[in-house]
Scaffold this motif. Sequence first.
Motif, PDB file in Angstrom:
ATOM      1  N   LYS A  31      -0.309  17.694 -10.894  1.00  0.00           N
ATOM      2  CA  LYS A  31      -1.525  18.334 -11.403  1.00  0.00           C
ATOM      3  C   LYS A  31      -1.432  19.857 -11.482  1.00  0.00           C
ATOM      4  O   LYS A  31      -2.425  20.543 -11.717  1.00  0.00           O
ATOM      5  CB  LYS A  31      -2.714  17.968 -10.502  1.00  0.00           C
ATOM      6  CG  LYS A  31      -2.916  16.480 -10.286  1.00  0.00           C
ATOM      7  CD  LYS A  31      -3.161  15.730 -11.587  1.00  0.00           C
ATOM      8  CE  LYS A  31      -3.428  14.240 -11.319  1.00  0.00           C
ATOM      9  NZ  LYS A  31      -3.568  13.471 -12.562  1.00  0.00           N
ATOM     10  N   GLY A  32      -0.238  20.390 -11.243  1.00  0.00           N
ATOM     11  CA  GLY A  32      -0.069  21.836 -11.343  1.00  0.00           C
ATOM     12  C   GLY A  32      -0.032  22.555 -10.017  1.00  0.00           C
ATOM     13  O   GLY A  32       0.077  23.781  -9.987  1.00  0.00           O
ATOM     14  N   TYR A  33      -0.087  21.784  -8.919  1.00  0.00           N
ATOM     15  CA  TYR A  33      -0.149  22.415  -7.599  1.00  0.00           C
ATOM     16  C   TYR A  33       1.064  22.039  -6.761  1.00  0.00           C
ATOM     17  O   TYR A  33       1.281  20.860  -6.450  1.00  0.00           O
ATOM     18  CB  TYR A  33      -1.424  21.990  -6.872  1.00  0.00           C
ATOM     19  CG  TYR A  33      -2.686  22.361  -7.613  1.00  0.00           C
ATOM     20  CD1 TYR A  33      -3.223  23.648  -7.519  1.00  0.00           C
ATOM     21  CD2 TYR A  33      -3.339  21.439  -8.432  1.00  0.00           C
ATOM     22  CE1 TYR A  33      -4.368  23.998  -8.209  1.00  0.00           C
ATOM     23  CE2 TYR A  33      -4.487  21.784  -9.130  1.00  0.00           C
ATOM     24  CZ  TYR A  33      -4.990  23.070  -9.016  1.00  0.00           C
ATOM     25  OH  TYR A  33      -6.129  23.416  -9.714  1.00  0.00           O
ATOM     26  N   LEU A  34       1.863  23.046  -6.382  1.00  0.00           N
ATOM     27  CA  LEU A  34       2.913  22.845  -5.390  1.00  0.00           C
ATOM     28  C   LEU A  34       2.266  22.958  -4.016  1.00  0.00           C
ATOM     29  O   LEU A  34       1.703  23.994  -3.669  1.00  0.00           O
ATOM     30  CB  LEU A  34       4.015  23.893  -5.555  1.00  0.00           C
ATOM     31  CG  LEU A  34       4.931  23.750  -6.768  1.00  0.00           C
ATOM     32  CD1 LEU A  34       5.921  24.906  -6.816  1.00  0.00           C
ATOM     33  CD2 LEU A  34       5.678  22.422  -6.730  1.00  0.00           C
ATOM     34  N   HIS A  35       2.313  21.897  -3.248  1.00  0.00           N
ATOM     35  CA  HIS A  35       1.575  21.850  -1.984  1.00  0.00           C
ATOM     36  C   HIS A  35       2.189  22.710  -0.889  1.00  0.00           C
ATOM     37  O   HIS A  35       1.485  23.156   0.013  1.00  0.00           O
ATOM     38  CB  HIS A  35       1.474  20.401  -1.509  1.00  0.00           C
ATOM     39  CG  HIS A  35       0.657  19.542  -2.424  1.00  0.00           C
ATOM     40  ND1 HIS A  35       0.630  18.165  -2.357  1.00  0.00           N
ATOM     41  CD2 HIS A  35      -0.158  19.872  -3.466  1.00  0.00           C
ATOM     42  CE1 HIS A  35      -0.182  17.690  -3.297  1.00  0.00           C
ATOM     43  NE2 HIS A  35      -0.655  18.711  -3.985  1.00  0.00           N
ATOM     44  N   ASP A  80       2.980  10.810   0.401  1.00  0.00           N
ATOM     45  CA  ASP A  80       1.942  11.497  -0.372  1.00  0.00           C
ATOM     46  C   ASP A  80       1.814  12.958   0.048  1.00  0.00           C
ATOM     47  O   ASP A  80       1.522  13.834  -0.779  1.00  0.00           O
ATOM     48  CB  ASP A  80       0.590  10.792  -0.185  1.00  0.00           C
ATOM     49  CG  ASP A  80       0.596   9.371  -0.746  1.00  0.00           C
ATOM     50  OD1 ASP A  80       1.439   9.099  -1.621  1.00  0.00           O
ATOM     51  OD2 ASP A  80      -0.216   8.547  -0.300  1.00  0.00           O
ATOM     52  N   GLU A  81       2.041  13.237   1.323  1.00  0.00           N
ATOM     53  CA  GLU A  81       1.923  14.597   1.853  1.00  0.00           C
ATOM     54  C   GLU A  81       3.011  15.522   1.322  1.00  0.00           C
ATOM     55  O   GLU A  81       2.805  16.725   1.204  1.00  0.00           O
ATOM     56  CB  GLU A  81       1.981  14.567   3.385  1.00  0.00           C
ATOM     57  CG  GLU A  81       0.764  13.971   4.060  1.00  0.00           C
ATOM     58  CD  GLU A  81      -0.472  14.837   3.904  1.00  0.00           C
ATOM     59  OE1 GLU A  81      -0.343  16.073   4.018  1.00  0.00           O
ATOM     60  OE2 GLU A  81      -1.550  14.288   3.641  1.00  0.00           O
ATOM     61  N   VAL A  82       4.187  14.975   1.026  1.00  0.00           N
ATOM     62  CA  VAL A  82       5.333  15.830   0.676  1.00  0.00           C
ATOM     63  C   VAL A  82       5.817  15.657  -0.769  1.00  0.00           C
ATOM     64  O   VAL A  82       6.733  16.357  -1.191  1.00  0.00           O
ATOM     65  CB  VAL A  82       6.526  15.569   1.630  1.00  0.00           C
ATOM     66  CG1 VAL A  82       6.143  15.886   3.064  1.00  0.00           C
ATOM     67  CG2 VAL A  82       7.027  14.125   1.511  1.00  0.00           C
ATOM     68  N   LYS A  83       5.210  14.769  -1.506  1.00  0.00           N
ATOM     69  CA  LYS A  83       5.707  14.441  -2.844  1.00  0.00           C
ATOM     70  C   LYS A  83       5.830  15.672  -3.732  1.00  0.00           C
ATOM     71  O   LYS A  83       6.796  15.822  -4.488  1.00  0.00           O
ATOM     72  CB  LYS A  83       4.787  13.412  -3.500  1.00  0.00           C
ATOM     73  CG  LYS A  83       5.291  12.932  -4.856  1.00  0.00           C
ATOM     74  CD  LYS A  83       4.402  11.841  -5.440  1.00  0.00           C
ATOM     75  CE  LYS A  83       4.931  11.372  -6.787  1.00  0.00           C
ATOM     76  NZ  LYS A  83       4.080  10.312  -7.384  1.00  0.00           N
ATOM     77  N   PHE A  84       4.867  16.578  -3.625  1.00  0.00           N
ATOM     78  CA  PHE A  84       4.889  17.777  -4.467  1.00  0.00           C
ATOM     79  C   PHE A  84       5.080  19.038  -3.613  1.00  0.00           C
ATOM     80  O   PHE A  84       4.491  20.080  -3.880  1.00  0.00           O
ATOM     81  CB  PHE A  84       3.631  17.850  -5.317  1.00  0.00           C
ATOM     82  CG  PHE A  84       3.503  16.707  -6.281  1.00  0.00           C
ATOM     83  CD1 PHE A  84       4.471  16.493  -7.247  1.00  0.00           C
ATOM     84  CD2 PHE A  84       2.438  15.826  -6.200  1.00  0.00           C
ATOM     85  CE1 PHE A  84       4.379  15.429  -8.130  1.00  0.00           C
ATOM     86  CE2 PHE A  84       2.327  14.765  -7.087  1.00  0.00           C
ATOM     87  CZ  PHE A  84       3.300  14.559  -8.052  1.00  0.00           C
ATOM     88  N   GLY A 121       0.808  -1.214   0.000  1.00  0.00           N
ATOM     89  CA  GLY A 121       0.000   0.000   0.000  1.00  0.00           C
ATOM     90  C   GLY A 121       0.839   1.261   0.000  1.00  0.00           C
ATOM     91  O   GLY A 121       2.072   1.221   0.052  1.00  0.00           O
ATOM     92  N   ASP A 122       0.171   2.411  -0.055  1.00  0.00           N
ATOM     93  CA  ASP A 122       0.843   3.710  -0.107  1.00  0.00           C
ATOM     94  C   ASP A 122       1.454   4.077   1.244  1.00  0.00           C
ATOM     95  O   ASP A 122       0.994   3.644   2.296  1.00  0.00           O
ATOM     96  CB  ASP A 122      -0.142   4.804  -0.519  1.00  0.00           C
ATOM     97  CG  ASP A 122      -0.625   4.635  -1.950  1.00  0.00           C
ATOM     98  OD1 ASP A 122       0.090   3.997  -2.736  1.00  0.00           O
ATOM     99  OD2 ASP A 122      -1.727   5.126  -2.264  1.00  0.00           O
TER     100      ASP A 122
END
Length: 614
Positions: A347-351, A296-300, A290-291
Amino acid sequence: MFKDFLPVSQLDLQKRGWDQLDFILVSGDAYVDHPSFGVAIIGRWLEAAGFRVGIIPQPDWTKSESFTKLGTPRLGFLVTSGNLDSMVNHYTVAKKRRKSDAYTPGGVIGKRPDRATTVYARKIKKLFPDTPIILGGLEASLRRMAHYDYWEDRLKPSILMDTKADLLIYGMAEKTILEVAEALHSGLPVSSLTFIKGTSFFTKDLSIVNDPIVLPAWKTLLASKKQVGQSFLTQMNHTDPISGEVLAEPYEHGFIVQIPPSPPLTTKEMDQVYRLPFVRQVHPMHQKEGDVSAFDEVKFSLVSNRGCFGGCHFCALTFHQGRHIQIRSHESIVKEAKELITDKDFKGYLHDVGGPTANFRQPACKKQVTQGSCRHRQCMAPSLCPNIEVSHQDYVSLLRKLRKLPGIKKVFIRSGIRYDYLMADQDTTFFKDLCKHHVSGQLKVAPEHSNTQVLHLMGKPAIQVFDQFRHKYHQFNAKEKRHQFLVPYLISSHPGSDIHAAIELAVYLKTLGHQPEQVQDFYPTPGTLSTCMYYTEIDPRSNEKIYVPKDPEEKQMQRALLQAGKKQNQALIRKALEKAGRQDLIGHHRNALIPPIKSKALPSSKKEKRFKRR
C-alpha cells in the motif's frame, strides 16, 4: 526466475527428481519462505551452495511419521525450535500459558512442544540413531552452556547434554553451517568437527582443542551461585569472533567445548543472503489454517543490519548475534524495496528499515574492527565510550533513497532506536528526518527505568539522557507542527529494583504525565547478564549482593506502580506505599500517585434516624 518453496513432502522430492535430501530442517515454526525467518535463510543458503534441503515444519512430536516423511538425510538433521525460544513463545513472565502463537497459522497454541529443540532432537535420535543431529536457532544458542532455567527455577546443563546431539551451531549460522556441510560432504565424521568457529560440542578428550579456558565444572556450579556468576562473566567476555577464546565446561564424563564465534558477514555476504530466491510467502500447506501473524508484521519491512553493541544486560543479542554490526549495501536494500513495491498487497508503506538497533550502521570504533570488542568495557554503558564513533550519515542517505522511490508513500522506523547514541551525534540531520518522515504517530524508545542503580544493573544510560532526548524530540516535532507521541518502554522488577526504586519510577512517570498502556515484568531468559543476576542475586562484575524481587505480590506491586492511573491498581499501590513508608504520595495533591480512601457515606434513611435520636 521462477521461485518455488523448498521440499516439504515426498511429492516435492519426486517433482525435483530427488531420491534423498542432504539435510532436513526440523522447525517449531510454520514454514514461511522469507528472510526474516532463520529456517528459510539457512535452507536457501545451503541450497545456493548446491545442497539438497527439505523442511519439516511443526512436526507432531508424538508421531514418528512426522519425522520420517522425508526419509533419511544423507548428511544430517538441522533442528531448531524456530525464530523464538519455545518457552517464551508459550509462557508469560507469570508462567501462564499464552493464548496464541504468532509463528503458527491462525495463532493456534500447542503446535510445538515445550523445549521444542530438545523434544525434536530426542525423537530424531531414537528414529535415526546413526544420522548426525545439529542444533541451531535461538533456543539452542542461548543454552549451549549450563544456564538458569526460569520455568523450572533451577540450573540446567548444556542443551547438548540433554539432547545428545552431535553439534550445536550458535549465533547467526550462515558461515558455520556451510563449513559444517562441506566438511560432512567431504566424508569427515561429525565427531571430527572440533575446529569450526561458531560451534559447541561434547567431548571426552579435552586435548583435541588448544589452550581452552576451563570454566567452573557443572558440580561446582550447582554448589556455588558465585561460581555461576563468574562462569557467565567469562563467557560474556569471550563472545567476540576476534578476541574470543575456546571455552570448556567440565561435566562428569567429559566437557562441553565452545569454539569462538564465527566471523561477522561482510556487506557482500549480507547482500548474498538477502538476494536468495525467497518466495516471500507462507507455504500453501498452511493456507487453510489461517494467517501467520509474525509474517504479517515483517512482510513489508527491510532488514538493514545485524548485531548490536548497545549491551543491554537483559538482552541476549550479545550472546547470539554479537556486538559487531553487519550491514547490507544500499543497492541491496533499495532493490528489495523495489520488489516489495510490485507486491499486489503493498500500500505504499515500508513498515521498518532496521535491525536489532535501527540506527547502528557502522562499527562501534576502529579498534573493534581489528582487535575485537573490549572484554571488560561496554561500548555504551554506563556512558558512551570515548572511542565510540557516532554517525548517522549512511542511514540518512539510505532512508532518503528509499523515500524517493516511486510507489513509496512513507518509510517508517519501528526497530529500536538508541537515543543515547542519537544524542551523541552533533549532526542533527537524522533526528530531524526521523521526526519529519519516519514516525508513525508515536516513537517507541526504551529508557526502561529511572533509578540510577537499576539503570546501572540494566546497562542503560542515566535517565537525564532520556530527558534531554524527549525535550529535543518535542522541539523538533513542534517545529514541524507534528503531533507525535513518545512512548517509553519500561521494565518492572528488574534485579536491583526494590519497592523504593519502583516508587521512584512511578513518581517520575507522574511528572511526565505518562501512563504506560503496557508494562513488561523482567523475564529471566537464558543468555543474559540480568538473568545471571536474578538467579545468583550477585552482580558478577563486582561480586556485590543485589536485591532481586521474586515475591509474586511485590512484583504485582511494582507493575501496578507504573500504571498508577488505573483504578484497579489502587489497592496494590496503597499497600506498596504503606510498606515503603511513602503515605505522602496518597492524597489529592499534584504529586500524589493515588487518592485517599473515600469514607463510606451513610444511607439517607440512617442519617434521618440518627438526627431524630439527637
